[in-house]
Write a protein that holds these residues in place. Structure first.
Motif, PDB file in Angstrom:
ATOM      1  N   ASN A  55       0.840  -1.553  -0.237  1.00  0.00           N
ATOM      2  CA  ASN A  55      -0.343   0.034  -0.029  1.00  0.00           C
ATOM      3  C   ASN A  55       1.072   1.658   0.159  1.00  0.00           C
ATOM      4  O   ASN A  55       0.577   2.487  -0.931  1.00  0.00           O
ATOM      5  CB  ASN A  55      -0.781   0.136   1.433  1.00  0.00           C
ATOM      6  N   LYS A  56       2.015   1.440   1.027  1.00  0.00           N
ATOM      7  CA  LYS A  56       2.233   2.837   1.145  1.00  0.00           C
ATOM      8  C   LYS A  56       3.842   2.625  -0.318  1.00  0.00           C
ATOM      9  O   LYS A  56       3.857   3.934  -0.621  1.00  0.00           O
ATOM     10  CB  LYS A  56       3.438   2.608   2.215  1.00  0.00           C
ATOM     11  N   LEU A  57       3.985   1.511  -0.744  1.00  0.00           N
ATOM     12  CA  LEU A  57       5.043   2.172  -2.117  1.00  0.00           C
ATOM     13  C   LEU A  57       4.593   1.435  -3.301  1.00  0.00           C
ATOM     14  O   LEU A  57       5.399   1.205  -4.392  1.00  0.00           O
ATOM     15  CB  LEU A  57       6.366   0.333  -1.563  1.00  0.00           C
ATOM     16  N   GLN A  58       3.278   1.305  -3.770  1.00  0.00           N
ATOM     17  CA  GLN A  58       2.514   0.991  -4.496  1.00  0.00           C
ATOM     18  C   GLN A  58       3.035   1.291  -6.190  1.00  0.00           C
ATOM     19  O   GLN A  58       3.074   1.263  -6.929  1.00  0.00           O
ATOM     20  CB  GLN A  58       1.022   1.044  -4.611  1.00  0.00           C
ATOM     21  N   ASN A  59       3.737   2.878  -5.504  1.00  0.00           N
ATOM     22  CA  ASN A  59       3.829   3.810  -6.871  1.00  0.00           C
ATOM     23  C   ASN A  59       5.219   3.391  -7.327  1.00  0.00           C
ATOM     24  O   ASN A  59       5.842   3.562  -8.082  1.00  0.00           O
ATOM     25  CB  ASN A  59       4.289   5.336  -6.640  1.00  0.00           C
ATOM     26  N   ARG A  60       5.990   2.926  -6.215  1.00  0.00           N
ATOM     27  CA  ARG A  60       7.619   1.879  -6.409  1.00  0.00           C
ATOM     28  C   ARG A  60       7.839   0.996  -6.536  1.00  0.00           C
ATOM     29  O   ARG A  60       9.417   0.866  -7.357  1.00  0.00           O
ATOM     30  CB  ARG A  60       8.147   2.509  -5.318  1.00  0.00           C
ATOM     31  N   LEU A  61       6.562  -0.089  -7.000  1.00  0.00           N
ATOM     32  CA  LEU A  61       6.644  -1.647  -6.958  1.00  0.00           C
ATOM     33  C   LEU A  61       6.768  -1.808  -8.699  1.00  0.00           C
ATOM     34  O   LEU A  61       6.169  -0.617  -9.392  1.00  0.00           O
ATOM     35  CB  LEU A  61       5.844  -2.238  -6.651  1.00  0.00           C
ATOM     36  N   THR A  62       7.424  -1.905  -9.100  1.00  0.00           N
ATOM     37  CA  THR A  62       6.468  -3.298 -10.271  1.00  0.00           C
ATOM     38  C   THR A  62       6.061  -3.765 -10.584  1.00  0.00           C
ATOM     39  O   THR A  62       5.100  -4.443  -9.381  1.00  0.00           O
ATOM     40  CB  THR A  62       8.460  -3.719 -11.349  1.00  0.00           C
ATOM     41  N   LYS A  63       5.437  -4.268 -11.758  1.00  0.00           N
ATOM     42  CA  LYS A  63       4.237  -4.517 -11.976  1.00  0.00           C
ATOM     43  C   LYS A  63       4.382  -6.406 -11.399  1.00  0.00           C
ATOM     44  O   LYS A  63       3.690  -6.926 -10.772  1.00  0.00           O
ATOM     45  CB  LYS A  63       4.031  -5.316 -13.420  1.00  0.00           C
ATOM     46  N   GLU A  64       5.596  -6.743 -10.688  1.00  0.00           N
ATOM     47  CA  GLU A  64       6.172  -8.107 -10.254  1.00  0.00           C
ATOM     48  C   GLU A  64       5.927  -8.175  -8.934  1.00  0.00           C
ATOM     49  O   GLU A  64       7.043  -9.562  -8.599  1.00  0.00           O
ATOM     50  CB  GLU A  64       7.347  -8.802 -11.334  1.00  0.00           C
ATOM     51  N   GLY A  65       6.403  -6.964  -8.580  1.00  0.00           N
ATOM     52  CA  GLY A  65       6.073  -6.619  -6.775  1.00  0.00           C
ATOM     53  C   GLY A  65       7.334  -6.388  -6.595  1.00  0.00           C
ATOM     54  O   GLY A  65       8.342  -6.772  -5.654  1.00  0.00           O
TER      55      GLY A  65
END
Length: 135
Positions: A55-65
């Protein structure tokens, strides 16, 4: 909360050639360090922590997490690796902090009186600007 050393084992590092000025030497050495942490496949973090991080890092994660960080501040690959690890742990710890719930407080009576008094004063000032009614 979590074991730093165990989490460090899950990180993947890659050294790449750094961009920018540096002359001939920059074309030969790989001093830039990229850190990759796959959040979805982490075994150290439990589901609750993973959910909070997603939730906090959703903008920094790739589609694979995967969380990707990079550092090319120093000319030394070892120094860049230390810096990117430090940045990674700061980011994770900041993301896991649960903010305190705000408790609404009652507005003091003196503050309400002061506000109304200043409104009245401003209203009177503007009323005095008008031409007098001579009827």
């Amino acid at each position: 909360m979590f074991d730093r050393d165990a989490l460090l084992q899950e990180l993947t590092f890659k050294a790449v050639r750094s961009s920018g000025a540096g002359g001939q030497h920059v074309n030969k050495v790989s001093s830039k360090v990229e850190l990759v942490f796959n959040l979805f496949e982490s075994e150290i973090l439990n589901e609750d922590l993973k959910e909070r991080l997603i939730n906090k890092l959703q903008n920094r994660l790739t589609k694979e997490g995967a969380l990707m960080l990079q550092c090319d501040e120093s000319r030394s690959q070892h120094k860049n690796k230390e810096l990117v690890i430090k940045r990674f742990f700061e980011l994770i710890e900041r993301s896991l902090v649960i903010p305190k719930k705000r408790i609404p407080t009652k507005i003091p009576r003196a503050v309400i009186k002061k506000r109304l008094k200043s409104k009245r004063k401003l209203s009177d000032k503007k009323a005095n600007r008008q031409k007098p009614d001579l009827d």
